[in-house]
Design a protein around this motif. Structure first.
Motif, PDB file in Angstrom:
ATOM      1  N   LEU A   1       0.835  -1.194   0.000  1.00  0.00           N
ATOM      2  CA  LEU A   1       0.000   0.000   0.000  1.00  0.00           C
ATOM      3  C   LEU A   1       0.874   1.250   0.000  1.00  0.00           C
ATOM      4  O   LEU A   1       1.991   1.247   0.527  1.00  0.00           O
TER       5      LEU A   1
ATOM      6  N   SER B   1      -0.805   6.197   2.940  1.00  0.00           N
ATOM      7  CA  SER B   1      -1.864   5.503   3.671  1.00  0.00           C
ATOM      8  C   SER B   1      -1.468   5.180   5.111  1.00  0.00           C
ATOM      9  O   SER B   1      -2.317   4.798   5.916  1.00  0.00           O
TER      10      SER B   1
ATOM     11  N   GLU C   1      -8.090   3.820  10.991  1.00  0.00           N
ATOM     12  CA  GLU C   1      -8.505   3.385   9.658  1.00  0.00           C
ATOM     13  C   GLU C   1      -9.679   2.421   9.769  1.00  0.00           C
ATOM     14  O   GLU C   1     -10.113   2.069  10.862  1.00  0.00           O
TER      15      GLU C   1
ATOM     16  N   ILE D   1     -10.263  -4.433   7.057  1.00  0.00           N
ATOM     17  CA  ILE D   1      -9.081  -5.283   6.966  1.00  0.00           C
ATOM     18  C   ILE D   1      -7.979  -4.634   6.136  1.00  0.00           C
ATOM     19  O   ILE D   1      -6.789  -4.758   6.463  1.00  0.00           O
ATOM     20  N   THR D   2      -8.341  -3.882   5.095  1.00  0.00           N
ATOM     21  CA  THR D   2      -7.320  -3.204   4.301  1.00  0.00           C
ATOM     22  C   THR D   2      -6.663  -2.095   5.104  1.00  0.00           C
ATOM     23  O   THR D   2      -5.439  -1.903   5.043  1.00  0.00           O
TER      24      THR D   2
ATOM     25  N   ARG E   1      -4.179  -3.659   7.410  1.00  0.00           N
ATOM     26  CA  ARG E   1      -2.957  -4.052   6.699  1.00  0.00           C
ATOM     27  C   ARG E   1      -2.111  -2.839   6.327  1.00  0.00           C
ATOM     28  O   ARG E   1      -0.881  -2.925   6.235  1.00  0.00           O
ATOM     29  N   ALA E   2      -2.770  -1.690   6.114  1.00  0.00           N
ATOM     30  CA  ALA E   2      -2.019  -0.473   5.801  1.00  0.00           C
ATOM     31  C   ALA E   2      -1.257   0.035   7.022  1.00  0.00           C
ATOM     32  O   ALA E   2      -0.091   0.422   6.923  1.00  0.00           O
TER      33      ALA E   2
END
Length: 255
Positions: free
Chosen positions: A3, A7, A17, A20-21, A24-25
């Protein structure tokens, strides 16, 4: 997929945030990740751990979950509508309070549980409105939340019915904001712009229980007969547990 640098919210001690994304970021650059899924995963974790149960998050509610539970000599939580006398454990906090207390419980969830299981290499903490103060104080005590040891707070959100699309859920925004507000009160920070918005979403509400009860997710649970789950979720600071994921299982770091 890597990413982009923007971010990560670099420079902030507390970051925020979604989903799940988002986890991970933020995860690779943080000292710890806090997952917030108020209705109902992290609230269920807090209720189970209040009773002394260790909780295994599992990302999918399918046949593999039963195999996973058997391999860990744990009871398996099923969907709310699938509860039976023989299998009374589910993602319902109210059901967990009524059920026999197992030593170990596998709690499948496509939201909070999946996010918890997706973060590698840093402590993952399960927070909700019931334990926001305990979690925030514990994080501050460890010296996390600085620019070189940041904390990422993740609002799990929901999925739109029948679609694998994130629905930002305001109960998780408010729950994340509760944790961030406690961190700020302990002098932790600075807050990223995203974390400021989440904090203000909590501190700017005069009636948090009323808002959670009347939000879309609260109405959904009430409509299908699980209004008691909403009532448990709004027991603000009703729990002192600090669930930290270690070797795949949540245990109480405050014990």
């Amino acid at each position: 997929m890597e990413l982009p640098a923007w971010s990560r919210q670099d420079g902030a001690g507390v970051r925020f945030e979604w989903g799940i994304t988002g986890a991970r970021a933020l995860g690779p650059g943080c000292a710890a990740i806090v997952v917030v899924d108020v209705l109902s995963f992290t609230t269920s974790v807090s209720v189970a751990m209040d009773a002394g149960t260790c909780v295994y998050p599992y990302p999918a509610r399918d046949r593999t979950a039963a195999d996973f539970a058997a391999a860990h000599d744990a009871r398996l939580a099923v969907g709310r509508s699938a509860m039976t006398a023989e299998q009374p454990w589910s993602l319902s906090p109210a059901a967990l309070r009524r059920a026999p207390v197992p030593e170990r419980l596998v709690l499948p969830s496509p939201n909070g549980s999946a996010i918890s299981a997706a973060v590698d290499g840093v402590p993952v903490i399960a927070a909700c409105l019931r334990n926001a103060s305990a979690v925030g104080a514990w994080i501050a005590k460890h010296g996390w939340g600085t620019s070189d040891r940041p904390v990422g707070v993740i609002a799990a959100g929901e999925h739109w019915p029948g679609q694998d699309v994130l629905r930002p859920a305001i109960e998780d925004l408010v729950g994340a904001g509760a944790v961030i507000a406690v961190l700020a009160d302990h002098g932790v920070g600075a807050l990223s712009s995203e974390a400021m918005i989440a904090r203000n979403a909590y501190t700017g509400i005069a009636d948090v229980p009323g808002l959670i009860t009347d939000c879309a997710s609260g109405r959904e649970l009430t409509a299908i007969g699980f209004g008691e789950d909403v009532a448990i979720a709004i027991e603000i600071d009703g729990s002192a547990v600090v669930p930290v994921l270690t070797d795949g299982v949540f245990s109480d770091a405050a014990a």
